[in-house]
Design an enzyme around this catalytic site. Structure first.
Site, mmCIF file in Angstrom:
data_model
loop_
_atom_site.group_PDB
_atom_site.id
_atom_site.type_symbol
_atom_site.label_atom_id
_atom_site.label_comp_id
_atom_site.label_asym_id
_atom_site.label_seq_id
_atom_site.Cartn_x
_atom_site.Cartn_y
_atom_site.Cartn_z
ATOM 1 N N PHE A 191 -1.750 -1.169 -3.884
ATOM 2 C CA PHE A 191 -2.818 -0.220 -3.572
ATOM 3 C C PHE A 191 -2.255 1.196 -3.647
ATOM 4 O O PHE A 191 -1.423 1.588 -2.828
ATOM 5 C CB PHE A 191 -3.368 -0.446 -2.162
ATOM 6 C CG PHE A 191 -3.988 -1.785 -1.908
ATOM 7 C CD1 PHE A 191 -4.510 -2.546 -2.936
ATOM 8 C CD2 PHE A 191 -4.060 -2.291 -0.616
ATOM 9 C CE1 PHE A 191 -5.079 -3.784 -2.696
ATOM 10 C CE2 PHE A 191 -4.632 -3.518 -0.352
ATOM 11 C CZ PHE A 191 -5.139 -4.276 -1.395
ATOM 12 N N TYR A 201 0.851 -1.193 0.000
ATOM 13 C CA TYR A 201 0.000 0.000 0.000
ATOM 14 C C TYR A 201 0.888 1.245 0.000
ATOM 15 O O TYR A 201 1.768 1.385 0.838
ATOM 16 C CB TYR A 201 -0.888 -0.036 1.242
ATOM 17 C CG TYR A 201 -1.917 1.077 1.367
ATOM 18 C CD1 TYR A 201 -2.202 1.939 0.308
ATOM 19 C CD2 TYR A 201 -2.612 1.259 2.547
ATOM 20 C CE1 TYR A 201 -3.152 2.936 0.432
ATOM 21 C CE2 TYR A 201 -3.565 2.256 2.682
ATOM 22 C CZ TYR A 201 -3.818 3.096 1.621
ATOM 23 O OH TYR A 201 -4.761 4.094 1.761
ATOM 24 N N CYS A 202 0.643 2.140 -0.965
ATOM 25 C CA CYS A 202 1.338 3.425 -1.020
ATOM 26 C C CYS A 202 2.851 3.195 -1.085
ATOM 27 O O CYS A 202 3.335 2.447 -1.923
ATOM 28 C CB CYS A 202 0.918 4.279 0.177
ATOM 29 S SG CYS A 202 1.600 5.955 0.215
ATOM 30 N N LEU A 203 3.605 3.806 -0.204
ATOM 31 C CA LEU A 203 5.051 3.631 -0.185
ATOM 32 C C LEU A 203 5.435 2.175 0.055
ATOM 33 O O LEU A 203 6.458 1.696 -0.453
ATOM 34 C CB LEU A 203 5.645 4.526 0.896
ATOM 35 C CG LEU A 203 7.157 4.527 1.116
ATOM 36 C CD1 LEU A 203 7.900 4.763 -0.177
ATOM 37 C CD2 LEU A 203 7.528 5.570 2.155
#
Length: 587
Positions: free
Chosen positions: A346, A318-320
């Protein structure tokens, strides 16, 4: 053996070193006051704009003509707009601009003030675009800063010009202003004492949120690994390992039970493992991206396989955390490590040439300011990052709060997502500096230069199924940027675009109202569509995207088997403590 002295010009110069230290301290001091914003970068951007505009008489004439036309249209609107015969507005607000939702903005004199503001905002946008010879990054910076100033001066922000605020003051006899000042005083006191916002204590990890049953089965200096208890009699043989971003606490994916992706995924018959990152302090200042890869997903993957005995694992980032998972997967592919059955991303970027408005804060001058600010402490504080993200959505996160809470005296009810958002984390100096420079500024991952174990990794080495999620109104990882993963790998890639933003778009459980998504799969070695063609061809669907992803995972998983044990003490992975563990509770 006789030693030979170094030539004088090669000897260390103590005065030069002292001067460099003084410069670093000076920049760090200024950065504390500007929240990491470089005055030099702003000055450079504005000089670039002003000097090129001064040398563009045609552009100046065009802007003058536009201003005159807008003035004439505004005068006509003022002359023809009557209460019994309202005139059509000259300009309509953008759909996402909710400052003007109150019907009273259609009445005079409020309509005149609103239309004047919107027309000038539109003119300013034209004044900072298409200036010949100007650096595009500087153009975006000037445009953004100008919009921030205009938004601050908007008629919606003043008692004298906001009809909804005037009506509220009249209805309450002015007591709303007193109540608003009390709310402001309370928030300032909480900020000074480093207390969470009002109502956040009703959503504490392990009590109201992050309550999916599980055990911490591994811990090192950067992560705790949580294994969640099975909720079904049988589970898929491939466990799921989730790598959240360390810019946030992991329980964004395990909020209250009705909003928990983890609980939903366990209920679908999967063995789920989650990384919970430590909230770093100055002692971790030298931990870099390689440390996060090695002590994060690689250490977790070893633990997951030792506990479950599964030869393949579904990786989710997710993200980073998704960016780190992509780096990890590329390094594994390069080295012949095929333990990942699939990869899900994500709202995660792998190509940073167009990172959205967050890129406004990324240039050499800005990074120098951030570096020196982090260097003095060893980390970037959570409130400093929060301030940057608030600027990206200043209308929603700053000015609407000013009006709604501190002038109208109405505090919105806290919810689990808002409480999580206030539970910030810090970034280690070395990691965050490397991340911003190598990924955001230099785009090393997309261009095949990002090193792992001293050798570069390439996303073109990936040959596993990928599921990538973008969100329509993402200010952190714009979906057009997320979509560029198509250009970096020939893997089978399913791209899903869902309604909502960076957080609310991902936290989208079944039954959530007004949700929709589009999805399309590109086969392995298939041709890549541009984003406009993709939008035309991807069929829209109503509802949550979670079941779509669940079906995708099911199609790439084996037949259900008995659940694995919770932990593996004989292999060095005992159950240490119940979920959510200790790292998530670190202030």
């Amino acid at each position: 053996m006789a030693s030979h002295p170094l030539p004088a010009e090669q000897l260390p110069d103590p005065f030069e070193e002292t001067a460099a230290l003084v410069d670093r301290l000076a920049v760090a001091q200024v950065a504390q006051w500007t929240n990491g914003i470089s005055p030099a970068a702003l000055a450079e951007a504005y000089f670039d704009w002003a000097s090129h505009l001064a040398l563009a008489p045609g552009k100046q004439a065009h802007l003058a003509t536009k201003a005159a036309r807008k003035a004439l249209r505004l005068m006509h609107f003022a002359a023809t707009n009557r209460p019994w015969a309202p005139a059509a507005p000259v300009i309509a607000p953008l759909p996402q601009d909710h400052r003007w939702d109150d019907p009273a903005w259609a009445d005079q004199p409020y309509a005149m003030w609103q239309q004047s503001f919107l027309l000038f905002q539109q003119w300013w946008d034209a004044a900072t675009r298409d200036v010949r010879g100007m650096d595009p990054h500087h153009a975006r910076v000037v445009n953004f800063v100008g919009r921030q100033i205009l938004d601050m001066l908007a008629p919606s922000n003043s008692i004298l010009t906001n009809p909804a605020l005037q009506r509220r003051i009249a209805e309450t006899g002015g007591t709303c202003l007193i109540e608003g000042m009390q709310l402001l005083r309370e928030d300032i006191e909480r900020a000074v004492r480093h207390c969470p916002p009002v109502g956040a204590d009703a959503y504490m990890p392990g009590e109201q949120v992050a309550v999916t049953p599980g055990q911490v089965v591994w811990r090192n200096e950067l992560i705790e690994l949580i294994q969640y208890a099975p909720a079904t009699g049988e589970v898929r043989p491939e466990p799921v390992l989730i790598v959240p971003a360390w810019i946030m606490k992991y329980y964004i994916l395990d909020l209250s039970p009705e909003n928990s992706l983890v609980r939903w995924l366990v209920g679908q018959g999967y063995t789920v493992f989650m990384i919970s990152w430590r909230n770093p302090d100055g002692s971790l200042r030298d931990r870099d991206m390689e440390d996060y890869r090695r002590l994060g997903p690689m250490a977790a993957l070893d633990a997951v396989q030792a506990i479950t005995g599964a030869p393949k694992v579904h990786g989710v980032g997710y993200c980073l955390g998704g960016t780190l998972l992509a780096i990890t997967a590329a390094a594994m592919a390069r080295d012949g490590d095929d333990r990942l059955a699939s990869m899900t991303m994500f709202a995660a970027q792998t190509e940073f040439s167009e990172p959205g408005e967050l890129g406004l804060f990324i240039d050499p001058s800005e990074l120098e300011f951030l570096d020196e600010m982090m260097w003095t402490r060893g980390y970037l504080d959570s409130w400093q990052m929060a301030g940057t993200f608030e600027l990206l959505r200043s209308n929603d996160l700053i000015w609407s709060r000013l009006i709604g809470e501190y002038l109208m005296g109405e505090r919105p009810a806290m919810n689990d997502l808002m409480a999580w958002n206030a539970d910030g984390t810090r970034m280690p100096y070395a990691m965050h500096s490397e991340y911003l420079r190598r990924l955001f500024l230099n785009d090393d991952l997309a261009e095949g230069r990002f090193p792992v174990d001293g050798r570069p990794v390439r996303l073109s080495d990936l040959h596993l199924p990928i599921f990538s999620v973008g969100t329509e109104t993402d200010h952190v990882a714009p979906w057009h940027s997320v979509y560029k993963l198509h250009l970096l790998t020939d893997s089978e890639l399913t791209f899903l675009l869902t309604s909502g933003g960076h957080n609310a778009g991902v936290v989208s459980p079944p039954g959530h109202p007004r949700r929709h998504y589009r999805v399309l799969t590109r086969p392995e070695h298939g041709s890549t569509l541009d984003t406009e063609s993709w939008e035309r061809q991807a069929a829209p669907h109503d509802g949550s995207w979670w079941p779509e992803w669940g079906a995708w995972l099911d199609a790439r998983s084996g037949d259900p088997v008995a659940p694995p044990p919770m932990g593996a003490p004989d292999k060095g992975y005992p159950a240490l403590e119940p979920a959510p563990g200790g790292y998530v509770r670190q202030p």
